[in-house]
Design an enzyme around this catalytic site. Structure first.
Site, PDB file in Angstrom:
ATOM      1  N   GLY A  74      -7.909 -11.282  86.519  1.00 59.08           N
ATOM      2  CA  GLY A  74      -6.011 -11.984  87.198  1.00 59.08           C
ATOM      3  C   GLY A  74      -6.147 -12.328  88.745  1.00 59.08           C
ATOM      4  O   GLY A  74      -5.020 -12.137  89.225  1.00 59.08           O
ATOM      5  N   TRP A  76      -7.067 -14.966  90.186  1.00 54.05           N
ATOM      6  CA  TRP A  76      -6.010 -16.030  90.700  1.00 54.05           C
ATOM      7  C   TRP A  76      -4.303 -16.392  89.747  1.00 54.05           C
ATOM      8  O   TRP A  76      -4.060 -16.515  90.832  1.00 54.05           O
ATOM      9  CB  TRP A  76      -6.988 -16.557  89.441  1.00 54.05           C
ATOM     10  CG  TRP A  76      -8.923 -17.787  90.193  1.00 54.05           C
ATOM     11  CD1 TRP A  76      -8.954 -16.632  91.204  1.00 54.05           C
ATOM     12  CD2 TRP A  76      -9.439 -18.795  90.383  1.00 54.05           C
ATOM     13  NE1 TRP A  76      -9.924 -17.317  91.680  1.00 54.05           N
ATOM     14  CE2 TRP A  76     -10.119 -19.274  91.136  1.00 54.05           C
ATOM     15  CE3 TRP A  76      -8.375 -19.935  89.508  1.00 54.05           C
ATOM     16  CZ2 TRP A  76     -11.211 -19.908  91.497  1.00 54.05           C
ATOM     17  CZ3 TRP A  76      -9.799 -21.030  89.817  1.00 54.05           C
ATOM     18  CH2 TRP A  76     -11.328 -20.297  90.282  1.00 54.05           C
ATOM     19  N   ASP A  93      -7.131 -15.417  77.973  1.00 53.54           N
ATOM     20  CA  ASP A  93      -8.319 -15.002  78.074  1.00 53.54           C
ATOM     21  C   ASP A  93      -8.803 -13.781  76.691  1.00 53.54           C
ATOM     22  O   ASP A  93      -7.829 -13.618  76.211  1.00 53.54           O
ATOM     23  CB  ASP A  93      -8.472 -14.148  79.022  1.00 53.54           C
ATOM     24  CG  ASP A  93      -9.791 -13.913  78.972  1.00 53.54           C
ATOM     25  OD1 ASP A  93     -11.056 -13.082  78.864  1.00 53.54           O
ATOM     26  OD2 ASP A  93     -10.267 -14.425  80.947  1.00 53.54           O
ATOM     27  N   ASP A 109      -8.272 -17.242  72.670  1.00 52.85           N
ATOM     28  CA  ASP A 109      -8.990 -18.124  73.208  1.00 52.85           C
ATOM     29  C   ASP A 109      -8.414 -19.252  73.489  1.00 52.85           C
ATOM     30  O   ASP A 109      -7.730 -19.931  72.238  1.00 52.85           O
ATOM     31  CB  ASP A 109     -10.221 -17.971  71.824  1.00 52.85           C
ATOM     32  CG  ASP A 109     -11.675 -19.221  72.359  1.00 52.85           C
ATOM     33  OD1 ASP A 109     -11.428 -20.038  73.200  1.00 52.85           O
ATOM     34  OD2 ASP A 109     -12.311 -19.510  71.524  1.00 52.85           O
ATOM     35  N   ASP A 133     -11.825 -20.255  86.256  1.00 54.30           N
ATOM     36  CA  ASP A 133     -12.613 -19.679  87.035  1.00 54.30           C
ATOM     37  C   ASP A 133     -14.015 -18.603  85.710  1.00 54.30           C
ATOM     38  O   ASP A 133     -14.534 -17.770  86.245  1.00 54.30           O
ATOM     39  CB  ASP A 133     -12.157 -17.925  87.954  1.00 54.30           C
ATOM     40  CG  ASP A 133     -13.259 -17.917  89.029  1.00 54.30           C
ATOM     41  OD1 ASP A 133     -13.856 -18.525  89.425  1.00 54.30           O
ATOM     42  OD2 ASP A 133     -13.495 -17.372  89.477  1.00 54.30           O
ATOM     43  N   LYS A 173     -14.345 -24.125  87.494  1.00 58.62           N
ATOM     44  CA  LYS A 173     -15.956 -23.734  88.496  1.00 58.62           C
ATOM     45  C   LYS A 173     -17.401 -24.331  87.273  1.00 58.62           C
ATOM     46  O   LYS A 173     -17.313 -24.309  86.234  1.00 58.62           O
ATOM     47  CB  LYS A 173     -16.394 -22.422  88.032  1.00 58.62           C
ATOM     48  CG  LYS A 173     -17.571 -21.577  88.649  1.00 58.62           C
ATOM     49  CD  LYS A 173     -17.619 -20.239  87.713  1.00 58.62           C
ATOM     50  CE  LYS A 173     -17.170 -19.110  87.997  1.00 58.62           C
ATOM     51  NZ  LYS A 173     -17.094 -17.482  87.908  1.00 58.62           N
TER      52      LYS A 173
END
Length: 228
Positions: A74, A76, A93, A109, A133, A173
């Protein structure tokens, strides 16, 4: 970033704890970003990566609707809430995430067919910023780990292309070397600018980088943006 002046933490080898895990734990406990995150109330040191990326590319402030893919734990989402307090924020998530004030969380998902509709409904509009991320769970084989994570990034990029508002931004990322060929083609086709960066908060030995794709060109069926 300067250290806090506190002496180094030493971790003793315990039963069931490998030398490698001891080294990781020592590095984690002595990391100044970990200490600073704890002191400032961030859920993870990764919060500083988003802060540093935004200082360079200016995509968080001014955002109105934000999706955080792979939101756990959490950090971000916390940054977005602080830097863009008026924005609607949703996080998704597979892992459970403790509640974050002002953030709607979904434990599912993001590739589920129902996810885009649920996220847009929670936002009340199409997102203008999608951040990720995420990294795939590692198996210890560099080539395999790279492929698994890049597959996840590509899925996130497609999610962005299919759901972003025109003019929006996608941040994710990636591994050293930046985006793979097919992913780079996808991003260049759909965004006006593509940049790669390694924020100072990324550990020196880490192979992670971030791609910042700005100026989403929009979908053919999207039409013009409504005027306010």
């Amino acid at each position: 970033m300067r250290g806090s002046g506190v002496g180094k933490v030493r971790v003793k080898t315990a039963k069931g704890r490998t030398a490698q895990s001891v080294r990781w734990l020592e590095r984690h406990l002595n990391d100044p970003y970990v200490r600073k995150a704890k002191a400032e109330g961030w859920r993870s040191r990764a919060a500083f990566k988003l802060i540093e990326l935004d200082e360079k590319f200016h995509f968080v402030k001014g955002s109105k609707a934000v999706v955080d893919l792979g939101v756990a734990p959490g950090g971000w989402a916390q940054v977005v809430r602080k830097m863009a307090p008026k924005a609607a924020v949703v996080g998704i998530d597979l892992l459970p995430v403790d509640p974050i004030q002002g953030v709607t969380l979904f434990e599912m998902d993001f590739m589920d067919d129902k996810a885009p509709g649920l996220l847009r409904e929670a936002l009340g509009q199409e997102p203008d910023l999608i951040i990720s991320d995420m990294a795939a769970n590692t198996v210890g084989h560099a080539a395999t780990d790279h492929l698994r994570t890049m597959g996840l990034v590509e899925a996130a990029a497609w999610f962005a292309v299919e759901n972003l508002r025109k003019g929006g931004t996608f941040v994710a990322k990636v591994f050293a070397g930046g985006t793979d060929g097919e992913l780079l083609v996808l991003l260049k086709k759909n965004f006006t600018t593509i940049k790669h960066a390694k924020p100072p908060a990324s550990r020196k030995g880490s192979v992670e980088w971030y791609v910042v794709a700005q100026g989403f060109k929009g979908r053919p069926d999207e039409g013009t943006e409504p005027t306010e």
